[in-house]
Design an enzyme around this catalytic site. Structure first.
Site, PDB file in Angstrom:
ATOM      1  N   SER A  61       0.418  -1.073  -0.197  1.00 39.34           N
ATOM      2  CA  SER A  61      -0.514  -0.098   0.029  1.00 39.34           C
ATOM      3  C   SER A  61       0.928   1.315   0.062  1.00 39.34           C
ATOM      4  O   SER A  61       2.081   1.194   0.625  1.00 39.34           O
ATOM      5  CB  SER A  61      -0.666  -0.295   1.366  1.00 39.34           C
ATOM      6  OG  SER A  61      -1.459   1.280   1.434  1.00 39.34           O
ATOM      7  N   LYS A 112       0.083  -3.847   5.381  1.00 44.70           N
ATOM      8  CA  LYS A 112      -1.382  -4.253   4.059  1.00 44.70           C
ATOM      9  C   LYS A 112      -0.181  -5.316   3.225  1.00 44.70           C
ATOM     10  O   LYS A 112       0.837  -5.402   2.939  1.00 44.70           O
ATOM     11  CB  LYS A 112      -1.783  -3.152   3.598  1.00 44.70           C
ATOM     12  CG  LYS A 112      -3.082  -2.612   4.321  1.00 44.70           C
ATOM     13  CD  LYS A 112      -3.870  -1.848   3.478  1.00 44.70           C
ATOM     14  CE  LYS A 112      -4.968  -3.056   2.686  1.00 44.70           C
ATOM     15  NZ  LYS A 112      -5.179  -1.895   1.427  1.00 44.70           N
ATOM     16  N   ARG A 169     -19.099 -10.150 -46.955  1.00 41.77           N
ATOM     17  CA  ARG A 169     -18.015  -9.034 -45.567  1.00 41.77           C
ATOM     18  C   ARG A 169     -18.934  -8.233 -45.458  1.00 41.77           C
ATOM     19  O   ARG A 169     -19.823  -7.643 -45.565  1.00 41.77           O
ATOM     20  CB  ARG A 169     -17.023  -8.210 -47.125  1.00 41.77           C
ATOM     21  CG  ARG A 169     -15.790  -8.066 -46.304  1.00 41.77           C
ATOM     22  CD  ARG A 169     -15.073  -8.649 -45.803  1.00 41.77           C
ATOM     23  NE  ARG A 169     -15.103  -9.780 -46.694  1.00 41.77           N
ATOM     24  CZ  ARG A 169     -14.204  -9.259 -47.734  1.00 41.77           C
ATOM     25  NH1 ARG A 169     -13.583  -8.529 -48.179  1.00 41.77           N
ATOM     26  NH2 ARG A 169     -14.059 -10.730 -48.703  1.00 41.77           N
TER      27      ARG A 169
END
Length: 400
Positions: A277, A283, A316
């Site tokens: 983090s 974290k 096409r």
């Protein structure tokens, strides 16, 4: 490709579908076409040699070709123009035989088939790594107790090995599904202006012989005709890829939930700079799960666009085919990113068996003894473990 798409994929995937890779594949088609036509007596051998010698991607300004394709409406138009100019520098008479009897969609579709085949090799390697890692975990933790959860709540006891085998099963099915879809989809596109190869000016058997030679040269299946606006085999491959991406997303969702601090049973491997983090040093974000979940989030839209693009006008398409090309690349880039992320993370998953048992004990402490005996008995873990071992053997046999 945007910054935000590139970091959710892999460098190898980005390279496989890059401008130089696609242009190089288009030139492989043109070289194979000229050589095949010369072998069938449609093109002078000297002209074919000049064309083949000029089909080298390093001779072309790929960025200019990409820029000019917007105005031309097709990347093939500026490429063929540049190829004819290159051929003309060495053999002016060979210019008339360059791209002879073919059309823009032939070269573009075949090039996408070729680069997709390369991408399938990347996919298969990472998919095998994911399957092998899950089956190894299933064996090692066949008898490791953990909570099974239904509707996001504790349900009963199972084993980690059973859960890992359950994660592996759709990946093995996806592997087989992709192999079958690829066998059908990886075919040459060669039909000329309206799919009949009439512009080669020869009878049907000789035109078919050219098509067969080109297919063999490129290592592709000869489907016996053009598929300019019949996209079922091609889109089926995209659908198979999207299904695999969804299965990877389900696995990633489970890993992310099990890795939450409050649960703490399975964690992605930690390494310097991974999942950190910018403001909270404590974290460790589950980056592999994030990448796989983002791919699963996007895949339904990509495959829906492929399916919608099957409604192509006459011989096409105006719009659907062009949309398909863009969505195709995005789908593959996301899927390959998902697979690489999980193939990298799964071998190093940290299993906290003590935490798993503690979570079981905490649930059992809140339940009547009769309920604990019915839903959390050791025999249930043993049954799950036996099934995990049986499924692992069966899945290994199928995965090969």
């Amino acid at each position: 490709m945007s910054l935000f798409e590139g970091y959710l994929s892999t460098p190898e995937a980005v390279a496989a579908f890059s401008g130089p890779a696609v242009v190089a594949a288009m030139l492989r088609f043109e070289a194979a076409l000229a050589q095949a036509q010369a072998e069938e007596g449609l093109v002078p051998p000297a002209a074919a040699r000049s064309i083949v010698d000029s089909c080298r991607v390093e001779l072309f300004d790929v960025e200019k070709i990409v820029r000019d394709s917007g105005r031309a409406g097709s990347v093939a138009i500026p490429l063929i123009k540049a190829l004819r100019e290159a051929v003309g520098l060495f053999n002016a008479e060979a210019v008339a035989w360059t791209h002879f009897g073919s059309t823009s969609q032939d070269v573009i579709d075949t090039a996408l088939v070729l680069v997709t085949r390369d991408a399938l090799d990347l996919l298969d390697a990472d998919l095998r790594r994911c399957i092998a890692s899950l089956l190894a975990l299933a064996e090692a933790h066949a008898d490791t107790p953990m909570l099974a959860r239904t509707l996001m709540q504790p349900a009963s006891v199972t084993s980690l090995g059973f859960k890992c085998a359950d994660w592996a099963a759709p990946l093995v099915r996806g592997q087989k599904r992709l192999q079958q879809a690829a066998a059908d989809a990886l075919q040459l596109q060669l039909g000329g202006g309206v799919g009949t190869l009439a512009q080669m000016g020869v009878d049907a058997p000789r035109a078919a012989a050219v098509r067969a030679r080109v297919a063999a040269s490129l290592g592709l299946r000869d489907g016996g005709g053009a598929w300019h606006t019949q996209r079922d085999d091609w889109v089926a491959l995209g659908c198979a890829l999207a299904l695999l991406t969804g299965s990877l997303g389900k696995l990633a969702a489970d890993l992310a939930l099990l890795g939450q601090h409050e649960v703490g049973e399975l964690m992605e491997p930690a390494e310097t700079g991974r999942g950190v983090s910018t403001v909270m040093p404590h974290k460790r974000n589950p980056v592999a799960s994030m990448v796989a979940l983002s791919a699963a989030q996007r895949a339904p839209q990509r495959v829906a666009a492929l399916l919608a693009g099957m409604v192509q006008q006459h011989e096409r398409a105006l719009g659907p085919w062009q949309a398909e090309q863009a969505e195709w690349l995005s789908l593959w880039l996301a899927a390959l990113g998902s697979l690489r992320a999980l193939a990298t993370a799964l071998p190093g998953l940290r299993v906290d068996a003590a935490r798993m048992q503690a979570n079981i004990d905490r649930v059992c402490a809140e339940l009547p003894a009769e309920t604990v005996r019915e839903w959390f008995a050791p025999a249930l873990v043993a049954m799950a473990g036996d099934q995990a071992r049986q499924r692992t053997v069966a899945l290994r046999r199928v995965a090969g």
